[in-house]
Design an enzyme around this catalytic site. Structure first.
Site, short mmCIF file in Angstrom:
data_model
loop_
_atom_site.label_atom_id
_atom_site.label_comp_id
_atom_site.label_asym_id
_atom_site.label_seq_id
_atom_site.Cartn_x
_atom_site.Cartn_y
_atom_site.Cartn_z
N GLN A 100 36.83 59.53 3.59
CA GLN A 100 35.47 59.83 3.12
C GLN A 100 35.33 61.33 2.89
O GLN A 100 35.57 62.14 3.79
CB GLN A 100 34.45 59.36 4.17
CG GLN A 100 33.01 59.54 3.72
CD GLN A 100 32.03 59.33 4.85
OE1 GLN A 100 32.00 60.11 5.80
NE2 GLN A 100 31.24 58.26 4.77
N TYR A 180 23.25 64.50 3.23
CA TYR A 180 24.18 65.55 2.84
C TYR A 180 24.02 65.82 1.34
O TYR A 180 23.13 65.29 0.69
CB TYR A 180 25.59 65.17 3.25
CG TYR A 180 25.73 65.04 4.76
CD1 TYR A 180 25.61 66.15 5.59
CD2 TYR A 180 25.94 63.80 5.36
CE1 TYR A 180 25.70 66.04 6.98
CE2 TYR A 180 26.03 63.67 6.74
CZ TYR A 180 25.91 64.80 7.54
OH TYR A 180 25.98 64.68 8.90
N ARG A 227 29.27 55.66 -0.34
CA ARG A 227 28.37 55.30 0.77
C ARG A 227 26.97 55.88 0.49
O ARG A 227 26.84 57.05 0.13
CB ARG A 227 28.90 55.84 2.09
CG ARG A 227 28.22 55.21 3.31
CD ARG A 227 28.75 55.74 4.63
NE ARG A 227 28.71 54.68 5.65
CZ ARG A 227 28.60 54.90 6.95
NH1 ARG A 227 28.52 56.13 7.42
NH2 ARG A 227 28.58 53.89 7.81
N GLY A 320 30.77 50.93 13.73
CA GLY A 320 31.06 52.24 14.26
C GLY A 320 31.11 52.24 15.76
O GLY A 320 32.17 52.29 16.37
N ARG A 321 29.95 52.17 16.40
CA ARG A 321 29.89 52.30 17.85
C ARG A 321 30.76 51.27 18.58
O ARG A 321 31.50 51.62 19.49
CB ARG A 321 28.43 52.21 18.30
CG ARG A 321 27.59 53.41 17.88
CD ARG A 321 26.11 53.23 18.16
NE ARG A 321 25.51 52.22 17.31
CZ ARG A 321 24.20 51.94 17.30
NH1 ARG A 321 23.38 52.58 18.11
NH2 ARG A 321 23.72 51.01 16.49
#
Length: 371
Positions: A100, A180, A227, A320-321
């Protein structure tokens, strides 16, 4: 879990299951120089599986693109061997790995950018943070990019994509989410420009288009993903009509026939759950506008992942987590095995503890009966 464990195709690649490792900024590079560390290779290798897909955490494309001390980047030759080791670790277990690519934009600090002010589409009040040697600190004041500067940043995306290809990765993902730089151009809360990159949504997606085209020029469309985070709150981002904005983004990306669209549900902000129990909303309205594979992310467990793939709103689910603390997560989900709890305190930097030292599942032997 039948729907999660059927084969599928993502761009150029055939996958044997639909459980994806989500990109997670974990701040484990060697300093100075953002050198990918051996424990990062261990981490990604441990989580690789035959025919599985991993997406490597946001990799900054230049010094001025950096936001967090210890985060990944790929813009100098000293980083090459570390990235090759990560790609090799995933491939050794039969997995695929995308890198990414990110530009942090206004989410930065002069200590991270080499002393220059962070950049953004426009100057809009922002009280976000960056991570420096002093810890999390208020982001430095940012400045608006001159239109003549934009081609240089697009070229940085292209060069980083070429570096990822040379290092042995299988594709790249453009980070257009979480407030971002790409996201700052897309959303009208942060983009107040009046030139060809601002105003109507057709202009606000121009930066996204040019970045995608730069990645495609290196990889081909079938090895490029994007994404996005519709209605996401990370990074002080906002839009006056997010459903219309991101429906348009999905239509634009569909034109390119990219490998996949990766969607973060707005119930998640960074690594926190904002709206416990909220059903997926973003993938549902985007499905009508994007004909390729959709990866859903944000707050999924095994049952909800199974449900969204069964519904057709998404084709794969990124974790993810749960993946952070369960290196064999696909195996555990497939066999309905218990999950090891994640350790939030280890998310933002540290050593191997609660990062690359989580064991794979091992059944506890039944006690031997004694007479």
């Amino acid at each position: 879990m039948a729907h999660l464990f059927t084969p599928t195709t993502v761009g150029a690649y055939s996958l044997s299951h639909r459980v994806v490792l989500a990109p997670m900024t974990r701040l484990r590079t060697i300093q100075p120089g953002d050198i990918p560390s051996p424990m990062m290779a261990d981490f990604y290798g441990q989580r690789a599986s035959e025919g599985g897909l991993e997406i490597v955490e946001g990799v900054s494309i230049s010094m001025t693109a950096r936001s967090y001390l210890g985060a990944a980047s790929f813009f100098h030759d000293g980083q090459v061997e570390g990235w090759k080791a990560i790609a090799n670790a995933v491939h050794a277990k039969g997995g695929r790995v995308f890198m990414q690519l990110i530009h942090g934009g206004r989410q930065s600090h002069v200590d991270m950018t080499g002393g220059v002010a962070p950049v953004a589409p426009s100057v809009v009040p922002f009280d976000g943070v960056a991570l420096t040697k002093e810890g999390f600190v208020p982001a430095s004041p940012h400045r608006a990019l001159g239109i003549e500067e934009i081609p240089g940043i697009i070229e940085e995306f292209r060069v980083a994509a070429q570096r990822a290809l040379d290092a042995g990765f299988d594709g790249v993902e453009l980070h257009g989410a979480n407030g971002y730089l790409v996201d700052q151009f897309i959303q009208d809360g942060t983009n107040k420009r009046t030139d060809a990159y601002g105003g109507p949504i057709e202009n606000r997606v121009r930066f996204l288009r040019e970045a995608v085209e730069a990645l495609i020029s290196v990889w081909g469309a079938d090895r490029v993903g994007v994404r996005i985070s519709p209605s996401g709150e990370w990074g002080g981002i906002s839009d006056s009509n997010p459903e219309a904005t991101f429906s348009h983004v999905a239509k634009v990306l569909d034109e390119y026939r990219i490998a996949y669209l990766h969607v973060i549900e707005p119930r998640i902000k960074g690594d926190d759950t904002l709206h416990e129990g909220q059903a997926p909303v973003a993938t549902k309205y985007l499905r009508a506008h994007f004909s390729g594979p959709i990866i859903a992310a944000g707050g999924f467990d095994g049952d909800s992942a199974q449900a969204i793939v069964a519904s057709g709103d998404a084709d794969l689910v990124a974790f993810g987590r749960h993946f952070s603390s369960n290196p064999d997560l696909p195996y555990r989900l497939k066999h309905n095995l218990p999950l090891t709890p994640y350790v939030r305190e280890a998310f933002w930097g540290g050593d191997e503890k609660h990062y690359s030292d989580f064991p794979a599942y091992h059944p506890v032997p039944e006690a031997v009966a004694t007479v």
